[in-house]
Design an enzyme around this catalytic site. Structure first.
Site, PDB file in Angstrom:
ATOM      1  N   GLU A   1       1.547 -10.937  -0.193  1.00 61.83           N
ATOM      2  CA  GLU A   1       1.899  -9.208   0.279  1.00 61.83           C
ATOM      3  C   GLU A   1       2.946  -9.678   0.766  1.00 61.83           C
ATOM      4  OE1 GLU A   1      -0.126  -4.800   1.553  1.00 61.83           O
ATOM      5  OE2 GLU A   1      -1.245  -7.118   2.221  1.00 61.83           O
TER       6      GLU A   1
ATOM      7  N   TYR B   1      -1.416  -1.863  12.357  1.00 54.33           N
ATOM      8  CA  TYR B   1      -0.511  -2.181  13.532  1.00 54.33           C
ATOM      9  C   TYR B   1      -0.850  -1.426  15.091  1.00 54.33           C
ATOM     10  CZ  TYR B   1       2.385  -2.891   8.891  1.00 54.33           C
ATOM     11  OH  TYR B   1       2.874  -3.679   7.896  1.00 54.33           O
TER      12      TYR B   1
ATOM     13  N   ASP C   1       0.685  -1.026  -0.055  1.00 56.04           N
ATOM     14  CA  ASP C   1      -0.078   0.142   0.087  1.00 56.04           C
ATOM     15  C   ASP C   1       0.837   1.089  -0.009  1.00 56.04           C
ATOM     16  OD1 ASP C   1       0.712  -0.407   2.782  1.00 56.04           O
ATOM     17  OD2 ASP C   1      -0.777  -0.905   3.204  1.00 56.04           O
TER      18      ASP C   1
END
Length: 523
Positions: free
Chosen positions: A487, A241, A92
């Protein structure tokens, strides 16, 4: 330090093939060769190259990843601060401070432990550049003693769009922690990163090293004085996170790195006095990650026992060591309970999402600890028997070799390495036509319509990225939409750099190749 490392390399070099034979015996339980020949120097070079793909900001003239271009050039402008630079964490376009700082701490630790081997591989300059791209940003983000900008952009708006970073139209709002809105975890990890990096730059750039240490000390003081979890102050980070482990591990971690950087006994005193109340000698962990630092603290504290001056702290340091060794034994499947699960192919398996981050961090810690045992002429006593440093290192090597292709899928999970690797990495920039090739604007939904849904390989290879990896049965689906497996994150690769360097150094020693003093001097 250099004499110690040279001794370790020499002792290990003659055993490199023995490790290979030991792994070959282990492979009799699997259906693939565990002892393939890998070029660890190539893996090291490609791993360091990956960080150039993740750069935000104004790219330098020596940028080697040419499909990337300048991006995020107005970051911080809305808040009146310069937050241009730093790294995107994964596929991202958000800059998350906590994982970015952990990435830099681990890159720095790898260089501190294996500088000679990185120099020998001709990658010292690239390693320093990778670290400095992060620390330059942290200097900007630490605008006042008690202010740290901890995030730029937000995951929710970012995930609505599939855009190259060069085109992004999503929010670039910046978020900070301060005395009224504390973030001891992100402040502590950033302090650790800057303290570790200050050690790296001590000889090559003493002024910069001193500057980093100054920021590290201020950040630690800020994080310790105004205690709180950063995800309580910055709510938008919670889905991405969140600090599940709290902030006490980061404060211990930062204090230890500051002790290593300064030799100031006050930092060691902090680690010793808060060993129990902060969980350093009470938490037994089986993972080490951007969120959970306890094992890293326990490993470093254990290694202090080698030095005579720390014998007076033996009682507490040995409690740290007990917890560190539980982790090592858990990875080796040598505990009576609380071992780390493994896939049928032998890969450590912690959880479904981005499991490779735990494999790479374990590989690094096991390698470090095997060096420590070797240097101090010790063995590890697990519940299921005594373990020597060679056995620990051979297991770490087996995990790295699995990553590079010794696995049931015969797949390298390090992108761009080997004949077969993931082609459809979940990454906005890599999956979209290069800005250099097409400077036309690609909009938010246009990226999804024209690029995300394509079945073909990504137009740009994200060289050196370590993807999330296979499932608990060693199976892997190479699909862009399968972000759990495809990812990659900066901290996945960061923890491998030191291990790749060590393995390459052993290969060089086995082949009778030594590092010339001239090369070390020029680096």
């Amino acid at each position: 330090m250099e004499n110690k490392k040279q001794g370790i390399v020499q002792r290990h070099s003659n055993k490199f093939l023995q490790l290979c034979f030991a792994l070959l015996l282990l492979s009799s339980f699997a259906f693939f060769p565990l002892c393939q020949s890998f070029d660890y120097g190539e893996a090291l070079s490609k791993g360091l190259l990956y960080f150039e793909s993740q750069r935000s900001g104004h790219l330098p003239h020596n940028q080697r990843v040419t499909w990337r271009h300048h991006s995020g050039l107005t970051d911080g402008l809305e808040q009146g601060v310069d937050l241009v630079g730093g790294y995107y964490d994964a596929g991202d376009n958000v800059k998350f401070g906590l994982p970015m700082a952990f990435t830099i701490t681990m890159l720095s630790w790898g260089v501190i432990e294996y500088e000679e081997e990185i120099v020998g591989a001709g990658e010292f300059g690239h390693a320093l550049e990778a670290i400095k791209w992060g620390t330059d940003y942290f200097i900007k983000a630490h605008t006042q003693p008690n202010v740290l900008w901890a995030e730029v952009g937000d995951g929710d708006t970012d995930h609505y769009c599939w855009q190259r970073p060069e085109d992004m139209t999503t929010s670039r709002h910046a978020y900070k922690v301060n005395a009224n809105n504390p973030g001891s975890d992100v402040a502590g990890e950033t302090a650790a990163a800057m303290a570790a990096a200050s050690i790296v730059f001590r000889e090559t750039n003493p002024h910069y090293s001193h500057l980093l240490l100054h920021h590290a000390q201020q950040l630690f003081e800020f994080g310790d004085k105004y205690r709180g979890k950063y995800d309580e102050s910055i709510g938008v980070v919670k889905g991405y996170y969140a600090s599940f482990s709290g902030y006490m591990d980061e404060l211990l971690w930062a204090a230890l790195w500051l002790y290593k950087a300064t030799d100031n006994e006050e930092y060691l005193k902090y680690v010793l006095e808060k060993a129990h109340s902060f969980g350093g000698i009470t938490w037994t962990m089986t993972e080490f990650s951007w969120d959970v630092k306890y094992v890293g603290v326990q490993i470093i504290a254990s290694m202090l026992l080698m030095e005579e001056k720390h014998k007076k702290h033996k009682h507490i340091l040995e409690q740290y060591r007990s917890k560190a060794e539980h982790y090592v034994c858990a990875c080796l499947n040598k505990n009576n309970v609380s071992n780390v699960e493994r896939t049928p192919g032998g890969l450590l398996y912690i959880r479904q999402w981005n499991n490779m981050q735990y494999v790479s961090s374990a590989s690094f810690l096991l390698t470090i600890y095997s060096d420590y045992l070797q240097a101090s002429n010790q063995k590890l006593n697990c519940h299921k028997g005594e373990v020597g440093p060679d056995e620990i290192f051979s297991f770490a090597k087996s995990q790295v070799d699995y990553i590079l292709g010794s696995n049931p899928m015969a797949m390298s999970y390090l992108v761009g390495y080997g004949p077969k690797y993931p082609q459809r990495v979940h990454h906005r920039g890599a999956s979209t036509e290069s800005y250099k090739g097409n400077k036309g604007f690609i909009g938010c939904t246009q990226g999804y319509d024209n690029w995300y849904g394509r079945s073909g390989p990504n137009p740009n290879v994200l060289v050196g990225a370590l993807v999330g990896g296979p499932d608990s049965k060693d199976q892997f689906r190479d699909q862009r939409s399968n972000f759990i497996q495809t990812e990659a994150c900066t901290y996945n690769t960061a923890t491998l750099i030191g291990v790749f360097a060590k393995l390459h150094g052993l290969q060089q020693a086995e082949n009778g190749i030594s590092v010339s003093p001239a090369l070390i001097a020029s680096s």
